[in-house]
Design a protein around this motif. Structure first.
Motif, PDB file in Angstrom:
ATOM      1  N   UNK A   1      -7.017 -17.912 -30.352  1.00 30.86           N
ATOM      2  CA  UNK A   1      -8.333 -17.700 -29.730  1.00 30.86           C
ATOM      3  C   UNK A   1      -9.438 -17.423 -30.739  1.00 30.86           C
ATOM      4  N   UNK A   2      -9.295 -17.878 -31.988  1.00 29.69           N
ATOM      5  CA  UNK A   2     -10.320 -17.600 -32.987  1.00 29.69           C
ATOM      6  C   UNK A   2     -11.637 -18.267 -32.597  1.00 29.69           C
ATOM      7  N   UNK A   3     -12.721 -17.593 -32.929  1.00 32.45           N
ATOM      8  CA  UNK A   3     -14.069 -18.006 -32.577  1.00 32.45           C
ATOM      9  C   UNK A   3     -15.027 -17.100 -33.323  1.00 32.45           C
ATOM     10  N   UNK A   4     -16.190 -17.506 -33.755  1.00 33.59           N
ATOM     11  CA  UNK A   4     -16.752 -18.863 -33.640  1.00 33.59           C
ATOM     12  C   UNK A   4     -16.173 -19.804 -34.699  1.00 33.59           C
ATOM     13  N   UNK A   5     -16.343 -21.090 -34.507  1.00 30.35           N
ATOM     14  CA  UNK A   5     -15.794 -22.042 -35.454  1.00 30.35           C
ATOM     15  C   UNK A   5     -16.864 -22.986 -35.995  1.00 30.35           C
TER      16      UNK A   5
ATOM     17  N   UNK B   1      -7.066 -24.317 -34.972  1.00 28.23           N
ATOM     18  CA  UNK B   1      -6.060 -24.225 -33.907  1.00 28.23           C
ATOM     19  C   UNK B   1      -6.586 -23.395 -32.734  1.00 28.23           C
ATOM     20  N   UNK B   2      -5.888 -23.482 -31.626  1.00 24.52           N
ATOM     21  CA  UNK B   2      -6.162 -22.593 -30.509  1.00 24.52           C
ATOM     22  C   UNK B   2      -7.092 -23.187 -29.452  1.00 24.52           C
ATOM     23  N   UNK B   3      -7.405 -22.332 -28.477  1.00 24.41           N
ATOM     24  CA  UNK B   3      -8.202 -22.768 -27.327  1.00 24.41           C
ATOM     25  C   UNK B   3      -9.527 -23.407 -27.727  1.00 24.41           C
ATOM     26  N   UNK B   4     -10.216 -22.816 -28.698  1.00 20.01           N
ATOM     27  CA  UNK B   4     -11.574 -23.293 -28.968  1.00 20.01           C
ATOM     28  C   UNK B   4     -11.578 -24.588 -29.776  1.00 20.01           C
ATOM     29  N   UNK B   5     -10.550 -24.810 -30.601  1.00 18.23           N
ATOM     30  CA  UNK B   5     -10.425 -26.110 -31.264  1.00 18.23           C
ATOM     31  C   UNK B   5     -10.152 -27.194 -30.213  1.00 18.23           C
ATOM     32  N   UNK B   6      -9.275 -26.874 -29.278  1.00 20.52           N
ATOM     33  CA  UNK B   6      -8.968 -27.824 -28.203  1.00 20.52           C
ATOM     34  C   UNK B   6     -10.215 -28.066 -27.344  1.00 20.52           C
ATOM     35  N   UNK B   7     -10.927 -26.988 -27.072  1.00 20.72           N
ATOM     36  CA  UNK B   7     -12.169 -27.096 -26.286  1.00 20.72           C
ATOM     37  C   UNK B   7     -13.134 -28.080 -26.951  1.00 20.72           C
ATOM     38  N   UNK B   8     -13.264 -27.976 -28.268  1.00 17.89           N
ATOM     39  CA  UNK B   8     -14.158 -28.895 -28.994  1.00 17.89           C
ATOM     40  C   UNK B   8     -13.656 -30.335 -28.881  1.00 17.89           C
ATOM     41  N   UNK B   9     -12.335 -30.525 -28.937  1.00 12.45           N
ATOM     42  CA  UNK B   9     -11.796 -31.880 -28.838  1.00 12.45           C
ATOM     43  C   UNK B   9     -12.029 -32.476 -27.442  1.00 12.45           C
ATOM     44  N   UNK B  10     -12.103 -31.615 -26.426  1.00 10.38           N
ATOM     45  CA  UNK B  10     -12.283 -32.118 -25.063  1.00 10.38           C
ATOM     46  C   UNK B  10     -13.762 -32.285 -24.677  1.00 10.38           C
ATOM     47  N   UNK B  11     -14.611 -31.437 -25.185  1.00  9.77           N
ATOM     48  CA  UNK B  11     -16.021 -31.464 -24.756  1.00  9.77           C
ATOM     49  C   UNK B  11     -16.969 -31.991 -25.836  1.00  9.77           C
TER      50      UNK B  11
ATOM     51  N   UNK C   1      -7.995 -38.746 -33.770  1.00 12.29           N
ATOM     52  CA  UNK C   1      -8.563 -37.706 -32.887  1.00 12.29           C
ATOM     53  C   UNK C   1      -7.538 -37.327 -31.820  1.00 12.29           C
ATOM     54  N   UNK C   2      -6.886 -38.333 -31.254  1.00 11.70           N
ATOM     55  CA  UNK C   2      -5.857 -38.069 -30.239  1.00 11.70           C
ATOM     56  C   UNK C   2      -4.701 -37.280 -30.853  1.00 11.70           C
ATOM     57  N   UNK C   3      -4.321 -37.660 -32.077  1.00 13.63           N
ATOM     58  CA  UNK C   3      -3.223 -36.945 -32.742  1.00 13.63           C
ATOM     59  C   UNK C   3      -3.595 -35.477 -32.955  1.00 13.63           C
ATOM     60  N   UNK C   4      -4.856 -35.250 -33.305  1.00 14.73           N
ATOM     61  CA  UNK C   4      -5.306 -33.873 -33.512  1.00 14.73           C
ATOM     62  C   UNK C   4      -5.218 -33.077 -32.208  1.00 14.73           C
ATOM     63  N   UNK C   5      -5.720 -33.666 -31.128  1.00 11.69           N
ATOM     64  CA  UNK C   5      -5.707 -32.984 -29.833  1.00 11.69           C
ATOM     65  C   UNK C   5      -4.276 -32.655 -29.394  1.00 11.69           C
ATOM     66  N   UNK C   6      -3.383 -33.618 -29.563  1.00 15.62           N
ATOM     67  CA  UNK C   6      -1.980 -33.400 -29.188  1.00 15.62           C
ATOM     68  C   UNK C   6      -1.362 -32.290 -30.049  1.00 15.62           C
ATOM     69  N   UNK C   7      -1.611 -32.349 -31.347  1.00 15.52           N
ATOM     70  CA  UNK C   7      -1.026 -31.343 -32.251  1.00 15.52           C
ATOM     71  C   UNK C   7      -1.543 -29.947 -31.920  1.00 15.52           C
ATOM     72  N   UNK C   8      -2.837 -29.837 -31.668  1.00 18.47           N
ATOM     73  CA  UNK C   8      -3.413 -28.520 -31.376  1.00 18.47           C
ATOM     74  C   UNK C   8      -2.863 -27.964 -30.062  1.00 18.47           C
ATOM     75  N   UNK C   9      -2.677 -28.838 -29.084  1.00 25.23           N
ATOM     76  CA  UNK C   9      -2.165 -28.382 -27.790  1.00 25.23           C
ATOM     77  C   UNK C   9      -0.687 -27.990 -27.905  1.00 25.23           C
ATOM     78  N   UNK C  10       0.088 -28.797 -28.629  1.00 23.49           N
ATOM     79  CA  UNK C  10       1.504 -28.448 -28.842  1.00 23.49           C
ATOM     80  C   UNK C  10       1.624 -27.085 -29.520  1.00 23.49           C
ATOM     81  N   UNK C  11       0.753 -26.877 -30.506  1.00 26.38           N
ATOM     82  CA  UNK C  11       0.804 -25.615 -31.243  1.00 26.38           C
ATOM     83  C   UNK C  11       0.449 -24.439 -30.329  1.00 26.38           C
ATOM     84  N   UNK C  12      -0.543 -24.636 -29.483  1.00 31.97           N
ATOM     85  CA  UNK C  12      -0.916 -23.567 -28.551  1.00 31.97           C
ATOM     86  C   UNK C  12       0.275 -23.202 -27.663  1.00 31.97           C
TER      87      UNK C  12
END
Lengths: 337, 416
Positions: free
Chosen positions: B98-102, B168-178, B211-222
């Motif tokens: 949950x690290x933030x800000x990034x 890593x974490x929620x906010x990295x994933x958030x950036x990849x989605x939004x 980009x897809x690989x990054x999103x998958x890796x970050x979500x797997x790690x979470x």
């Protein structure tokens, strides 16, 4: 703001039989440090604002001298973050630092680029981001040429910032003098934010703890960084060469408060006094105004030793004072990440 | 003075008769932690599936599904934040998820006009791993041709010792989605197009496969990080054992630190004082109102000893509130009342945001309505902290607090 409350308190007090008297340590802290400290800050800030009105040039010596004097007086009370300093977010508007994301220069640059007229009225200043207000914002305008290109706007900004500082510090001093000191001395009275004398003592103890933590973590640790990656650019107020000075001033003020809170236990008071004296003389001996020495192994070592001394005060003296007072550190604004 | 008047909590309780004992209260606390992290895990697994579907067959609907799954995953996770501060195991781990800000330019493309780029504070703020399979970092060459959880975790997270290098974490994933929210304090969230994940010619902004690989890796790690934390709270788990040993101050330290320094201070009041839309925690998704609200709910959960799970069932048991009520019923009523007031105030803010007045708009300069909504929450949190301190004193936990509080011994800085 608080003035009507004071009248109410004075009327209420005789009937509020459960109001108690704050501890003698608290009384001393209020009368020997807090009231004179904020009165001095307000007076120095008013002089600074007058100096800016007379000559707003960033190179003006009277203005710089007055700014330095007012900033000194702020550092001496900057650990007292409760009550009047928090009303209307005054302390935030006086001192936004550390600024790890560069929000102060970013916000100032935008104001200047847009020649934003919002700064020309006190109400307008009130709505400006705190990052672009107070002593640290003024430092950029006075000491960094990048913020002085538009001389006309820079002048208006200098006057607006100093007038804002003068108004905020006057408000803090007034609230302390007219009402908050009395409320703090009478815990349990109707309008006092404190229910018991112990809560008053704890507030002061927390101020001491928070002040030590801030000097250790923000003023010293931030520029120290790690041995492999020192961060001299993070030193506090380095544009004006005040980084080392702030450590000395804050330790002196914290010593005064710590000695007052140790009263009644001579051995403890002697220990506390000695521990702070060691830290203060180490800080004075650094001869490194902006902590550029964090990159030089020899000079870095001296800053690290000072840092250890402050750490020791936090671990030992602070705990001993807490034991003596019978209060816990509680929660402070630096909790969190 | 005060301490000599107060017997230790355990002794006082023996006069209290049949009410909750400390051990039972701590068991409830650990049970709630376990359930909250389990819910965080299952909702993150749902996110993982939605991400897999997006990557397998990119479309607007698939991206929207993943975004909804992310928001749902935040609901239980934010309620777990109250387990930080008091529990070193949670606190030491939290930065991974949950690290933030990034400085999001580390990960992917950003708007060149407004993004500050490399700074004195962070020379890797615009590294763009998605676009660069090989790069220099801290004097060494990094091979990022394969984007894996291990790469994110070891090479990129807090790269160069900089906290805002969040990989890593929620906010990295958030950036990849939004993607970045470029609307300032105006309406609107990040608007990353689904074609950022499209294959072949339809791919926008380049490197869609990476980009897809990054999103998958970050979500797997979470998911794997959350699974690890769930294990710590099972019977026999290390966090459960430590919390039981740490005593009641563990609960109160978490409540007070999250209420005051973290949520009221750093996350809410500071953003308001800076009028800075980047000073909102879920800045890409405009979901900050929910994150703050569920933080407030989480604080109340651990005091009243009840947590409503994502399936609607309730985990409850003997609570700290029961224990305080037996010692000082007035103080218990005071704190319960304040916790309710805070949740209600945060609920008002959430309702306004759900109705279209986004959190970053509330931060706008001179926006009196936004300021009032946020400050009502801040004031509630500050006020309840005072009562939490009173509970610490009433239970005679003073000394424990000084010696055992991680957040007091090793806090960060408020403006970081």
């Amino acid at each position: 703001m608080l003035k009507p409350l004071l009248t109410a308190v004075l009327i209420t007090l005789p009937f509020a039989g459960w109001a108690e008297q704050a501890s003698s340590e608290a009384e001393k802290a209020v009368h020997q440090q807090i009231l004179p400290g904020f009165a001095a800050l307000a007076a120095a800030s008013a002089r600074m604002s007058d100096a800016a009105a007379t000559d707003c040039a960033p190179t003006s010596q009277p203005l710089r001298t007055a700014w330095n004097a007012a900033f000194d007086d702020w550092i001496k009370v900057s650990h007292l973050r409760f009550g009047p300093t928090e009303t209307e977010n005054r302390a935030f508007a006086l001192a936004y630092w550390p600024d790890s994301r560069g929000t102060t220069p970013k916000t100032l640059k935008r104001l200047i680029a847009e020649r934003d007229p919002i700064i020309t009225s006190p109400d307008g200043m009130e709505s400006v981001s705190v990052a672009a207000r107070g002593f640290y914002a003024m430092e950029y305008v006075l000491f960094d040429p990048a913020f002085q290109g538009d001389a006309g706007y820079a002048c208006a900004l200098t006057r607006a910032l100093s007038a804002d500082i003068a108004a905020k510090t006057a408000g803090i001093a007034r609230d302390w003098r007219d009402s908050y000191a009395a409320l703090m001395m009478t815990p349990g009275s109707t309008y006092s934010p404190y229910q018991t004398p112990a809560e008053v003592t704890q507030e002061l103890y927390k101020a001491l703890a928070t002040g030590l933590e801030f000097t250790s973590d923000a003023r010293l640790n931030r520029p120290l960084g790690s041995f492999d990656k020192p961060r001299p650019g993070r030193a506090e107020a380095r544009l004006s060469g005040r980084s080392q000075r702030h450590v000395v001033l804050s330790l002196q003020a914290l010593k005064q408060l710590a000695v007052i809170l140790s009263e009644g236990d001579q051995a403890l008071q002697d220990d506390v006094s000695q521990a702070f004296d060691t830290a203060i003389s180490q800080a004075e001996a650094l001869d490194d105004p902006i902590f550029a020495g964090v990159e030089d192994p020899q000079k870095r070592l001296k800053i690290e030793i000072l840092q250890q001394t402050v750490k020791l005060i936090r671990e030992q003296q602070l705990a001993n004072i807490g034991n003596k007072l019978g209060v816990a550190a509680g929660f402070n604004a630096l909790d969190g990440d | 003075m005060k301490r000599s008047l107060l017997a230790p909590a355990a002794v006082m309780l023996s006069f209290g008769g049949a009410q909750a004992d400390t051990g039972a209260v701590l068991t409830t606390y650990a049970d709630i932690a376990q359930a909250t992290f389990e819910d965080s895990l299952t909702t993150a697994q749902a996110l993982q599936q939605a991400v897999a579907a997006l990557v397998a067959a990119p479309s607007d609907a698939a991206l929207e599904n993943a975004r909804l799954a992310w928001k749902a995953a935040r609901v239980p996770y934010q309620q777990s934040e109250v387990f930080r501060f008091g529990n070193a195991i949670v606190d030491d781990w939290e930065g991974k998820v949950n690290a933030w800000p990034l400085d999001e330019g580390l990960i992917d493309y950003v708007d060149e006009g407004t993004y500050v780029g490399p700074t004195d504070e962070n020379e890797y703020a615009a590294l763009n791993v998605v676009a660069n399979p090989v790069f220099q970092l801290g004097g060494a060459q990094v091979d990022a041709t394969q984007i894996t959880p291990a790469l994110l975790e070891t090479a990129l997270q807090e790269a160069d010792g900089i906290e805002t290098n969040v990989a890593t974490g929620y906010h990295a994933i958030e950036f990849m989605l939004w993607g970045q929210d470029l609307n300032g304090t105006g309406p609107g969230a990040g608007a990353r197009p689904w074609t950022d994940y499209a294959s072949g010619e339809a791919c926008t902004n380049g490197n869609c496969d990476r980009r897809a690989a990054y999103l998958v890796a970050a979500t797997d790690l979470l998911v794997s990080d959350l699974a690890w934390m769930v294990a710590q709270w099972q019977p026999g788990g290390a966090a459960r054992a430590a919390a039981t040993e740490g005593g009641l101050s563990t609960i109160l330290t978490g409540m007070g630190s999250l209420s005051y320094g973290e949520l009221a201070g750093e996350r809410m009041r500071l953003g308001l004082l800076l009028n800075d839309p980047e000073e909102e925690q879920d800045c890409f998704s405009d979901n900050t109102h929910n994150s703050h609200f569920y933080d407030g709910v989480g604080i109340r959960n651990v005091y009243v000893g009840a947590y409503t799970r994502v399936d609607g069932s309730v985990v409850s048991g003997p609570s700290l509130a029961d224990l305080v009520a037996a010692t000082d019923a007035t103080l218990n009523a005071e704190l319960v009342g304040k916790l309710d007031t805070t949740v209600a105030a945060l609920g008002e803010m959430k309702a306004a945001a759900d109705a279209g007045f986004a959190y970053d708009q509330m931060l706008g300069r001179g926006d009196a309505r936004g300021e009032a909504l946020i400050m009502a929450g801040v004031n509630g949190l500050v006020d309840q902290t005072k009562s939490i301190e009173r509970v610490v004193a009433a239970l005679g936990l003073d000394q424990l607090e000084i010696e055992g509080s991680d957040s007091l011994d090793a806090p960060g800085k408020v403006a970081e």
